[in-house]
Write a protein that holds these residues in place. Structure first.
Motif, PDB file in Angstrom:
ATOM      1  N   ASP A 108      60.459   1.243  14.158  1.00  0.00           N
ATOM      2  CA  ASP A 108      59.151   1.364  14.825  1.00  0.00           C
ATOM      3  C   ASP A 108      58.574  -0.012  15.124  1.00  0.00           C
ATOM      4  O   ASP A 108      58.045  -0.258  16.209  1.00  0.00           O
ATOM      5  N   TYR A 109      58.710  -0.910  14.134  1.00  0.00           N
ATOM      6  CA  TYR A 109      58.181  -2.271  14.273  1.00  0.00           C
ATOM      7  C   TYR A 109      58.863  -2.994  15.451  1.00  0.00           C
ATOM      8  O   TYR A 109      58.207  -3.547  16.328  1.00  0.00           O
ATOM      9  N   ASP A 110      60.181  -2.920  15.467  1.00  0.00           N
ATOM     10  CA  ASP A 110      60.933  -3.584  16.546  1.00  0.00           C
ATOM     11  C   ASP A 110      60.595  -2.975  17.909  1.00  0.00           C
ATOM     12  O   ASP A 110      60.452  -3.685  18.908  1.00  0.00           O
ATOM     13  N   THR A 111      60.474  -1.648  17.936  1.00  0.00           N
ATOM     14  CA  THR A 111      60.148  -0.959  19.196  1.00  0.00           C
ATOM     15  C   THR A 111      58.794  -1.428  19.716  1.00  0.00           C
ATOM     16  O   THR A 111      58.646  -1.746  20.897  1.00  0.00           O
ATOM     17  N   GLU A 112      57.822  -1.477  18.808  1.00  0.00           N
ATOM     18  CA  GLU A 112      56.479  -1.917  19.202  1.00  0.00           C
ATOM     19  C   GLU A 112      56.475  -3.326  19.789  1.00  0.00           C
ATOM     20  O   GLU A 112      55.669  -3.636  20.660  1.00  0.00           O
ATOM     21  N   HIS A 113      57.367  -4.170  19.244  1.00  0.00           N
ATOM     22  CA  HIS A 113      57.430  -5.537  19.770  1.00  0.00           C
ATOM     23  C   HIS A 113      58.176  -5.635  21.087  1.00  0.00           C
ATOM     24  O   HIS A 113      57.917  -6.540  21.873  1.00  0.00           O
ATOM     25  N   LEU A 114      59.084  -4.717  21.294  1.00  0.00           N
ATOM     26  CA  LEU A 114      59.864  -4.764  22.545  1.00  0.00           C
ATOM     27  C   LEU A 114      59.102  -4.150  23.713  1.00  0.00           C
ATOM     28  O   LEU A 114      59.265  -4.572  24.855  1.00  0.00           O
ATOM     29  N   LEU A 115      58.263  -3.150  23.439  1.00  0.00           N
ATOM     30  CA  LEU A 115      57.571  -2.446  24.539  1.00  0.00           C
ATOM     31  C   LEU A 115      56.729  -3.366  25.428  1.00  0.00           C
ATOM     32  O   LEU A 115      56.826  -3.282  26.648  1.00  0.00           O
ATOM     33  N   PRO A 116      55.909  -4.288  24.839  1.00  0.00           N
ATOM     34  CA  PRO A 116      55.141  -5.187  25.726  1.00  0.00           C
ATOM     35  C   PRO A 116      56.053  -6.082  26.560  1.00  0.00           C
ATOM     36  O   PRO A 116      55.739  -6.382  27.706  1.00  0.00           O
ATOM     37  N   ARG A 117      57.191  -6.482  25.972  1.00  0.00           N
ATOM     38  CA  ARG A 117      58.127  -7.323  26.734  1.00  0.00           C
ATOM     39  C   ARG A 117      58.707  -6.531  27.893  1.00  0.00           C
ATOM     40  O   ARG A 117      58.864  -7.049  29.007  1.00  0.00           O
ATOM     41  N   LEU A 118      58.996  -5.261  27.635  1.00  0.00           N
ATOM     42  CA  LEU A 118      59.518  -4.405  28.720  1.00  0.00           C
ATOM     43  C   LEU A 118      58.469  -4.271  29.830  1.00  0.00           C
ATOM     44  O   LEU A 118      58.787  -4.362  31.013  1.00  0.00           O
ATOM     45  N   GLU A 119      57.212  -4.081  29.402  1.00  0.00           N
ATOM     46  CA  GLU A 119      56.127  -3.954  30.392  1.00  0.00           C
ATOM     47  C   GLU A 119      56.036  -5.204  31.265  1.00  0.00           C
ATOM     48  O   GLU A 119      55.887  -5.109  32.476  1.00  0.00           O
ATOM     49  N   THR A 120      56.107  -6.369  30.628  1.00  0.00           N
ATOM     50  CA  THR A 120      56.037  -7.642  31.362  1.00  0.00           C
ATOM     51  C   THR A 120      57.179  -7.743  32.374  1.00  0.00           C
ATOM     52  O   THR A 120      56.970  -8.097  33.538  1.00  0.00           O
ATOM     53  N   VAL A 121      58.375  -7.423  31.897  1.00  0.00           N
ATOM     54  CA  VAL A 121      59.549  -7.513  32.770  1.00  0.00           C
ATOM     55  C   VAL A 121      59.442  -6.492  33.916  1.00  0.00           C
ATOM     56  O   VAL A 121      59.782  -6.792  35.064  1.00  0.00           O
ATOM     57  N   GLU A 122      58.939  -5.313  33.602  1.00  0.00           N
ATOM     58  CA  GLU A 122      58.791  -4.282  34.647  1.00  0.00           C
ATOM     59  C   GLU A 122      57.786  -4.718  35.714  1.00  0.00           C
ATOM     60  O   GLU A 122      57.976  -4.478  36.904  1.00  0.00           O
ATOM     61  N   ARG A 123      56.727  -5.396  35.243  1.00  0.00           N
ATOM     62  CA  ARG A 123      55.713  -5.883  36.174  1.00  0.00           C
ATOM     63  C   ARG A 123      56.327  -6.962  37.083  1.00  0.00           C
ATOM     64  O   ARG A 123      56.128  -6.967  38.297  1.00  0.00           O
ATOM     65  N   ALA A 124      57.098  -7.860  36.467  1.00  0.00           N
ATOM     66  CA  ALA A 124      57.755  -8.929  37.243  1.00  0.00           C
ATOM     67  C   ALA A 124      58.721  -8.326  38.263  1.00  0.00           C
ATOM     68  O   ALA A 124      58.807  -8.786  39.402  1.00  0.00           O
ATOM     69  N   GLU A 125      59.413  -7.277  37.846  1.00  0.00           N
ATOM     70  CA  GLU A 125      60.362  -6.619  38.763  1.00  0.00           C
ATOM     71  C   GLU A 125      59.614  -5.988  39.935  1.00  0.00           C
ATOM     72  O   GLU A 125      60.026  -6.120  41.095  1.00  0.00           O
ATOM     73  N   LYS A 126      58.513  -5.342  39.629  1.00  0.00           N
ATOM     74  CA  LYS A 126      57.712  -4.699  40.685  1.00  0.00           C
ATOM     75  C   LYS A 126      57.226  -5.756  41.686  1.00  0.00           C
ATOM     76  O   LYS A 126      57.308  -5.564  42.907  1.00  0.00           O
ATOM     77  N   ASN A 127      56.732  -6.880  41.145  1.00  0.00           N
ATOM     78  CA  ASN A 127      56.248  -7.971  42.018  1.00  0.00           C
ATOM     79  C   ASN A 127      57.368  -8.525  42.880  1.00  0.00           C
ATOM     80  O   ASN A 127      57.173  -8.780  44.074  1.00  0.00           O
ATOM     81  N   ALA A 128      58.530  -8.722  42.268  1.00  0.00           N
ATOM     82  CA  ALA A 128      59.667  -9.291  43.008  1.00  0.00           C
ATOM     83  C   ALA A 128      60.099  -8.333  44.118  1.00  0.00           C
ATOM     84  O   ALA A 128      60.427  -8.756  45.229  1.00  0.00           O
ATOM     85  N   ARG A 129      60.074  -7.029  43.822  1.00  0.00           N
ATOM     86  CA  ARG A 129      60.463  -6.049  44.849  1.00  0.00           C
ATOM     87  C   ARG A 129      59.450  -6.025  45.990  1.00  0.00           C
ATOM     88  O   ARG A 129      59.810  -5.932  47.171  1.00  0.00           O
ATOM     89  N   ALA A 130      58.165  -6.133  45.630  1.00  0.00           N
ATOM     90  CA  ALA A 130      57.114  -6.149  46.657  1.00  0.00           C
ATOM     91  C   ALA A 130      57.258  -7.386  47.538  1.00  0.00           C
ATOM     92  O   ALA A 130      57.126  -7.319  48.766  1.00  0.00           O
ATOM     93  N   LEU A 131      57.564  -8.513  46.894  1.00  0.00           N
ATOM     94  CA  LEU A 131      57.742  -9.761  47.636  1.00  0.00           C
ATOM     95  C   LEU A 131      58.958  -9.669  48.560  1.00  0.00           C
ATOM     96  O   LEU A 131      58.925 -10.122  49.715  1.00  0.00           O
ATOM     97  N   THR A 132      60.024  -9.048  48.071  1.00  0.00           N
ATOM     98  CA  THR A 132      61.229  -8.846  48.891  1.00  0.00           C
ATOM     99  C   THR A 132      60.876  -8.053  50.147  1.00  0.00           C
ATOM    100  O   THR A 132      61.268  -8.417  51.258  1.00  0.00           O
ATOM    101  N   GLU A 133      60.121  -6.976  49.955  1.00  0.00           N
ATOM    102  CA  GLU A 133      59.723  -6.147  51.109  1.00  0.00           C
ATOM    103  C   GLU A 133      58.861  -6.936  52.076  1.00  0.00           C
ATOM    104  O   GLU A 133      59.021  -6.841  53.292  1.00  0.00           O
ATOM    105  N   LYS A 134      57.936  -7.735  51.523  1.00  0.00           N
ATOM    106  CA  LYS A 134      57.043  -8.533  52.362  1.00  0.00           C
ATOM    107  C   LYS A 134      57.872  -9.530  53.193  1.00  0.00           C
ATOM    108  O   LYS A 134      57.633  -9.703  54.389  1.00  0.00           O
ATOM    109  N   LEU A 135      58.835 -10.160  52.532  1.00  0.00           N
ATOM    110  CA  LEU A 135      59.684 -11.143  53.234  1.00  0.00           C
ATOM    111  C   LEU A 135      60.552 -10.461  54.283  1.00  0.00           C
ATOM    112  O   LEU A 135      60.791 -11.022  55.352  1.00  0.00           O
ATOM    113  N   GLU A 136      60.988  -9.256  53.993  1.00  0.00           N
ATOM    114  CA  GLU A 136      61.784  -8.503  54.979  1.00  0.00           C
ATOM    115  C   GLU A 136      60.935  -8.184  56.203  1.00  0.00           C
ATOM    116  O   GLU A 136      61.411  -8.291  57.337  1.00  0.00           O
ATOM    117  N   ARG A 137      59.683  -7.802  55.943  1.00  0.00           N
ATOM    118  CA  ARG A 137      58.779  -7.493  57.068  1.00  0.00           C
ATOM    119  C   ARG A 137      58.510  -8.757  57.887  1.00  0.00           C
ATOM    120  O   ARG A 137      58.521  -8.729  59.113  1.00  0.00           O
TER     121      ARG A 137
END
Ligand SMILES: [Zn+2]
Length: 238
Positions: A108-137
């Motif tokens: 549980d302890y390890d999971t709790e520590h990994l979840l915020p890191r996953l959230e951060t990485v997911e946010r970065a991925e979302k931003n990178a995908r949005a930027l990719t689309e913007k650059l394609e446009r």
């Protein structure tokens, strides 16, 4: 059209064609497309890294989940008495349960520590995908704009080339040959006109004798005694 006017128009057309070619080569869309592609390539590289991080975190979290389920099942088995190992004593069983509880807690302890890191990485991925689309446009818009500009230029070139062909066909072949040779030699401006007693390109004032000779000959098309360009002498410029 007189030979003189045709020569002057031919020169105008050729200079316009040169300018048009330069405009086509300097179209800003070309650089903008290249910039968008370079940026997209960089983002793609970052995205690959981010996706790799996200997948690693997901695997770690799935492993923790599996471990927790495994330990929890053992706890249930011990409590239900279906665990396939005989405990030598009640203390022994308590000890096992406590160990399992600690292991579950660690999951549980390890999971709790990994979840915020996953959230951060997911946010970065979302931003990178949005930027990719913007650059394609952006790239698509610049490509379309480039095509539009090039179509316009091609149309201009076609019109000029058509008129040029007509003039070249109309002029005596010897004049066209001299014109082409002079154009090559002077990098464009092959024809000059007389402004007062000065040829418009080399601007060397004609000697009075040359000037008189040219005037007296009555020829509209002659050769500049200085630079050897084709010199057009018309009454309007006299
Ligand atoms: Zn000259």
């Amino acid at each position: 059209m007189s030979e003189a006017s045709e020569l002057l128009r031919l020169q105008e057309i050729d200079l316009e064609l040169m300018r048009t070619k330069n405009t086509a080569e300097a179209l800003p869309q070309r650089q903008k497309v290249a910039a968008a592609r370079a940026a997209a390539k960089k983002v793609a590289g970052e995205l690959t890294k981010i996706v790799g991080q996200r997948k690693d975190l997901e695997i770690e979290l799935a492993d923790l989940d599996d471990s927790k389920r495994f330990f929890s099942e053992k706890v249930t088995e011990i409590q239900d008495g279906t665990y396939n190992q005989d405990f030598r004593s009640a203390q022994d069983m308590e000890y096992n349960l406590a160990t399992l509880a600690k292991k579950i807690e660690k999951c549980d302890y390890d999971t709790e520590h990994l979840l915020p890191r996953l959230e951060t990485v997911e946010r970065a991925e979302k931003n990178a995908r949005a930027l990719t689309e913007k650059l394609e446009r952006e790239e698509a818009a610049q490509v379309a704009s480039f095509k539009q500009a090039m179509d316009k230029i091609t149309e201009q070139v076609k019109t000029l080339a058509f008129e040029r062909e007509r003039i070249v066909a109309d002029l005596p072949a010897s004049i066209v040959t001299s014109y082409e040779a002079a154009r090559k030699r002077f990098g464009g401006v092959a024809v000059e006109t007389l402004v007062g007693n000065r040829p418009s390109a080399c601007r060397v004032a004609l000697q009075p004798s040359s000037f008189t000779d040219i005037r007296r000959s009555g020829a509209e098309v002659t050769t500049c005694p200085y630079c050897k360009r084709i010199l057009v002498v018309t009454n309007e410029e006299a």
